[in-house]
Design a protein around this motif. Structure first.
Motif, PDB file in Angstrom:
ATOM      1  N   LEU A   4       1.151  -1.172   0.231  1.00 50.74           N
ATOM      2  CA  LEU A   4       0.643   0.464  -0.083  1.00 50.74           C
ATOM      3  C   LEU A   4       1.133   1.167  -0.068  1.00 50.74           C
ATOM      4  CD1 LEU A   4      -2.889  -1.026   1.934  1.00 50.74           C
ATOM      5  CD2 LEU A   4      -3.075  -1.022   0.184  1.00 50.74           C
ATOM      6  N   GLY A   5       2.085   1.430   0.144  1.00 42.84           N
ATOM      7  CA  GLY A   5       3.126   2.182   0.638  1.00 42.84           C
ATOM      8  C   GLY A   5       2.265   3.592   1.355  1.00 42.84           C
ATOM      9  N   LEU A   6       2.528   3.172   2.338  1.00 43.69           N
ATOM     10  CA  LEU A   6       1.862   3.254   3.599  1.00 43.69           C
ATOM     11  C   LEU A   6       3.296   4.268   4.251  1.00 43.69           C
ATOM     12  CD1 LEU A   6      -1.298   1.981   4.900  1.00 43.69           C
ATOM     13  CD2 LEU A   6      -1.574   4.269   4.046  1.00 43.69           C
ATOM     14  N   PRO A   7       3.727   5.287   5.219  1.00 43.16           N
ATOM     15  CA  PRO A   7       4.413   5.675   5.493  1.00 43.16           C
ATOM     16  C   PRO A   7       4.201   4.479   7.141  1.00 43.16           C
ATOM     17  CG  PRO A   7       2.586   7.989   4.664  1.00 43.16           C
ATOM     18  CD  PRO A   7       2.281   6.555   4.474  1.00 43.16           C
ATOM     19  N   PHE A   8       5.583   5.857   8.037  1.00 39.54           N
ATOM     20  CA  PHE A   8       5.350   4.986   9.128  1.00 39.54           C
ATOM     21  C   PHE A   8       4.683   4.995  10.062  1.00 39.54           C
ATOM     22  CE2 PHE A   8       7.183   6.277  13.813  1.00 39.54           C
ATOM     23  CZ  PHE A   8       7.681   4.870  14.101  1.00 39.54           C
ATOM     24  N   PRO A   9       4.334   6.069  10.175  1.00 36.18           N
ATOM     25  CA  PRO A   9       3.267   5.970  12.176  1.00 36.18           C
ATOM     26  C   PRO A   9       1.811   5.088  11.610  1.00 36.18           C
ATOM     27  CG  PRO A   9       3.517   7.710  11.467  1.00 36.18           C
ATOM     28  CD  PRO A   9       4.182   7.352  10.245  1.00 36.18           C
ATOM     29  N   VAL A  10       1.873   5.997  10.208  1.00 36.45           N
ATOM     30  CA  VAL A  10       0.263   4.328   9.736  1.00 36.45           C
ATOM     31  C   VAL A  10       0.832   3.062   9.827  1.00 36.45           C
ATOM     32  CG1 VAL A  10      -1.061   4.794   8.282  1.00 36.45           C
ATOM     33  CG2 VAL A  10      -0.168   6.723   8.346  1.00 36.45           C
ATOM     34  N   ASP A  11       1.518   2.682   9.703  1.00 33.25           N
ATOM     35  CA  ASP A  11       1.573   1.042   9.301  1.00 33.25           C
ATOM     36  C   ASP A  11       1.685   0.712  10.395  1.00 33.25           C
ATOM     37  OD1 ASP A  11       4.679   2.277   9.067  1.00 33.25           O
ATOM     38  OD2 ASP A  11       4.532  -0.160   9.952  1.00 33.25           O
ATOM     39  N   PRO A  71      13.148   0.981   5.393  1.00 36.33           N
ATOM     40  CA  PRO A  71      13.368   1.177   6.916  1.00 36.33           C
ATOM     41  C   PRO A  71      12.272   2.424   7.468  1.00 36.33           C
ATOM     42  CG  PRO A  71      15.200   2.034   5.581  1.00 36.33           C
ATOM     43  CD  PRO A  71      14.313   1.167   4.345  1.00 36.33           C
ATOM     44  N   ILE A  72      12.118   1.887   8.469  1.00 41.67           N
ATOM     45  CA  ILE A  72      10.928   3.888   9.389  1.00 41.67           C
ATOM     46  C   ILE A  72      12.001   4.665   8.255  1.00 41.67           C
ATOM     47  CG2 ILE A  72      11.006   4.521  11.257  1.00 41.67           C
ATOM     48  CD1 ILE A  72      10.406   2.280  12.719  1.00 41.67           C
ATOM     49  N   ARG A  73      10.825   6.394   8.038  1.00 39.86           N
ATOM     50  CA  ARG A  73      11.655   7.248   7.735  1.00 39.86           C
ATOM     51  C   ARG A  73      10.806   8.355   8.375  1.00 39.86           C
ATOM     52  NH1 ARG A  73      13.583   9.454   2.510  1.00 39.86           N
ATOM     53  NH2 ARG A  73      13.740   7.122   1.872  1.00 39.86           N
ATOM     54  N   ILE A  74      11.396   9.503   9.155  1.00 38.35           N
ATOM     55  CA  ILE A  74      10.221  10.109   9.647  1.00 38.35           C
ATOM     56  C   ILE A  74      11.284  11.427   8.876  1.00 38.35           C
ATOM     57  CG2 ILE A  74       9.672  11.053  12.019  1.00 38.35           C
ATOM     58  CD1 ILE A  74      10.071   8.424  13.255  1.00 38.35           C
TER      59      ILE A  74
END
Lengths: 297, 289
Positions: A54-61, A120-123
């Motif tokens: 789904l290509g969702l970003p970090f905190p969402v997943d 990897p997690i990206r913030i």
């Protein structure tokens, strides 16, 4: 610090999250579960699916992983309302097999090949790799540890222990056993989902076999070895079980034989774990530092 | 159709053999005997070793496997369960899990079975059966016959002998039975021996049937035996026998007539959880406290 050491420490941090989460169920609520790796897996697969497909970003997943496992945990809590002791254990073993089978047989989840290429997690443009990832995991460990300590001081914590000690008596003094148990499962499994999500990020891939019965037993060993129903015990258990095999290669080959025998010997000689309430180590600490050892839980 | 019937019959027999041992241990000690799966795999391994290394025939290997498994069962009681029977219910359970993990991983070591499956192709000497449409292979006949013989023997011990009376008394109330003079330690030891020997028998039979011996062969089969035991009501031998055939029918029925959209093993566990939800002490279980 070299990369290998960092990676081992990161995995130990993830195991700490797992053992703390299982301890809430086994140690405080008194509900033995041998299916905890299933929830670990659900969290990991949720993150894998959210990021890769789904290509969702970090905190969402991560939040999705916690919500999904929390809900799944609530469903596991349902049999726990009617089923007790041994039957619950069988149900949790069953859940483990069913969840692994679902991972293996669902094409959208990659079947036997799993899901690879998890970013990897990206913030804010910063990628959390190696040392940064370790620090992030440790921050979560501290957060969960703090929240758990607080939670156990609330009425909810008291209700949990009351149910562990005597379910009928707890019900008789007006505790809502059903809702307390369900919430214990939801919270515990939610934390397992958090651990799973971080695991997927750290490993960058997920496979069905990583979340089977043996992994569930490993987590249980950590909790029981350290001391179920204590705050620090499961952390110590996670460090011992997660760390030792990495440093003593012969142990790595024999590790499951050793885990098994450790469990047996512990149950016979030190039932409450290394740091259990009446354990030898705890009494020794109390003698070395009078007034401190007994107060520490 | 007749293939399916033979398949159900054989699968039901194998489940019966494993489940009776489990349910007997539970009935007497109130322990979820997870390491039964390990005993089962050890039985298959010993059978294979005797068959290959000593060149013994099928039946002698079978006997050796049963003997070894039986002794292992007695050892499990004396080295493990005996010390934790007075503890909370979780404690003997964890002992059992620990033993199981240790045994299974030990079997996986290269000097025993190693990570791969070994073939176990032993002719049993019994002839295949063919009545009209209904056909069974030699090993299928062996499985059904041995289950019938052993099942009847267990039924006879339980229902007609002093030993069986002791078992039943011990599972009703261990302390009361002891104080009325049942030789508990001996009765329990024999019980563990018989139940475990049956697991070893099942191990060899399944190994020859599937022509494979491997370290993890116990896992799925023995957990499914738990499904059987719960279905039949933990601790009830007749219940376990009935449930073994019900589960075999449901599993094979679903996967034959609906296709294999889901692994057969997972169906068993799904059935287990559904039953536990609606009938928390199993189909034929009485209330346990």
């Amino acid at each position: 610090m070299d990369g290998y050491l960092i990676s081992v420490a990161t995995f130990i941090g993830i195991w700490m999250l797992m053992s703390m989460s299982l301890n809430l169920l086994v140690g405080y609520a008194g509900q033995v579960s041998i299916g905890h790796a299933a929830f670990f897996g659900i969290g990991a697969y949720t993150t894998a699916y959210c990021t890769v497909k789904l290509g969702l970003p970090f905190p969402v997943d991560l939040l999705a992983a916690m919500v999904v496992t929390g809900i799944a945990g609530g469903f596991l809590g349902l049999p726990a309302l009617r089923v007790r002791h041994d039957f619950l254990v069988l149900a949790t073993i069953g859940i483990n097999f069913i969840v692994v089978a679902i991972f293996q047989y669902t094409p959208a989840l990659g079947g036997a090949f799993g899901i690879v290429g998890i970013p990897p997690i990206r913030i804010a443009g910063v990628e959390f790799l190696e040392l940064k990832m370790l620090l992030l995991v440790l921050a979560f460990v501290a957060l969960v540890f703090g929240l758990k300590a607080l939670l156990l001081r609330t009425w909810f914590g008291v209700r949990l222990v009351a149910i562990r000690e005597d379910e009928e008596a707890a019900a008789a003094i007006g505790i809502n056993v059903a809702s307390t148990k369900i919430w214990a499962f939801v919270i515990s499994c939610g934390v397992a989902g958090l651990a799973g999500s971080l695991y997927a990020r750290q490993l960058a891939s997920v496979f069905p076999e990583s979340f089977g019965f043996v992994e569930s037993v490993t987590v249980l060993t950590m909790v029981v070895l350290g001391g179920a129903g204590t705050l620090v015990g499961p952390l110590v258990g996670a460090i011992i079980i997660g760390g030792l095999p990495e440093y003593l290669r012969p142990i790595k080959e024999w590790r499951y034989v050793i885990y098994g025998l450790v469990l047996v010997l512990l149950m016979i000689f030190e039932r409450d774990g290394l740091l259990g309430k009446e354990s030898r180590l705890r009494r020794l600490l109390a003698r070395l530092a009078p007034g401190r050892g007994t107060a520490a839980r | 159709m007749s293939l399916t019937v033979a398949n159900i019959l054989v699968t039901g027999c194998l489940y019966t053999l494993i489940a009776i041992g489990l349910t007997m241990v539970y009935g007497m000690l109130r322990v979820l005997h997870i390491v039964h799966a390990g005993v089962f795999a050890v039985g298959a391994m010993v059978g294979l070793l005797v068959f290959q290394a000593l060149g013994a025939g099928f039946w002698l290997s079978l006997l050796a496997a049963m003997l070894a498994s039986g002794v292992m069962g007695v050892a499990i009681y004396h080295l493990g369960y005996r010390w934790v029977l007075d503890a909370p219910r979780g404690t003997p359970l964890i002992v059992s899990i620990g033993l199981f993990i240790a045994v299974q991983s030990l079997l996986e070591r290269p000097f025993l079975l190693g990570p791969d499956a070994s073939s176990f192709d032993a002719p049993t000497g019994l002839s295949a059966l063919e009545i009209g449409d209904f056909a069974m292979t030699s090993i299928q006949v062996t499985i059904v016959l041995s289950t019938a013989v052993v099942g009847l023997a267990v039924w006879y011990i339980l229902a007609r002998t002093r030993l069986g009376l002791g078992w039943r008394a011990l599972s009703e109330d261990m302390n009361m039975a002891r104080s009325l003079g049942v030789a508990a330690e001996r009765a329990i030891a024999v019980n563990m021996f018989v139940g475990s020997a049956m697991a070893g028998l099942a191990g060899v039979l399944i190994a020859v049937y599937e022509n494979a011996v491997y370290a993890h062969m116990g896992s799925v089969v023995a957990y499914k035996a738990f499904v059987v035991v719960v279905l039949g009501g933990l601790g009830s031998v007749p219940g376990a026998v009935a449930a073994a055939f019900v589960l075999a029918t449901v599993e094979i029925g679903i996967s034959t007539w609906l296709g294999s959209f889901f692994p057969r093993d997972a169906i068993g566990f799904a059935v287990l959880i559904l039953i536990l939800l609606f009938m928390p002490t199993g189909l034929m279980g009485k209330r346990l406290d």
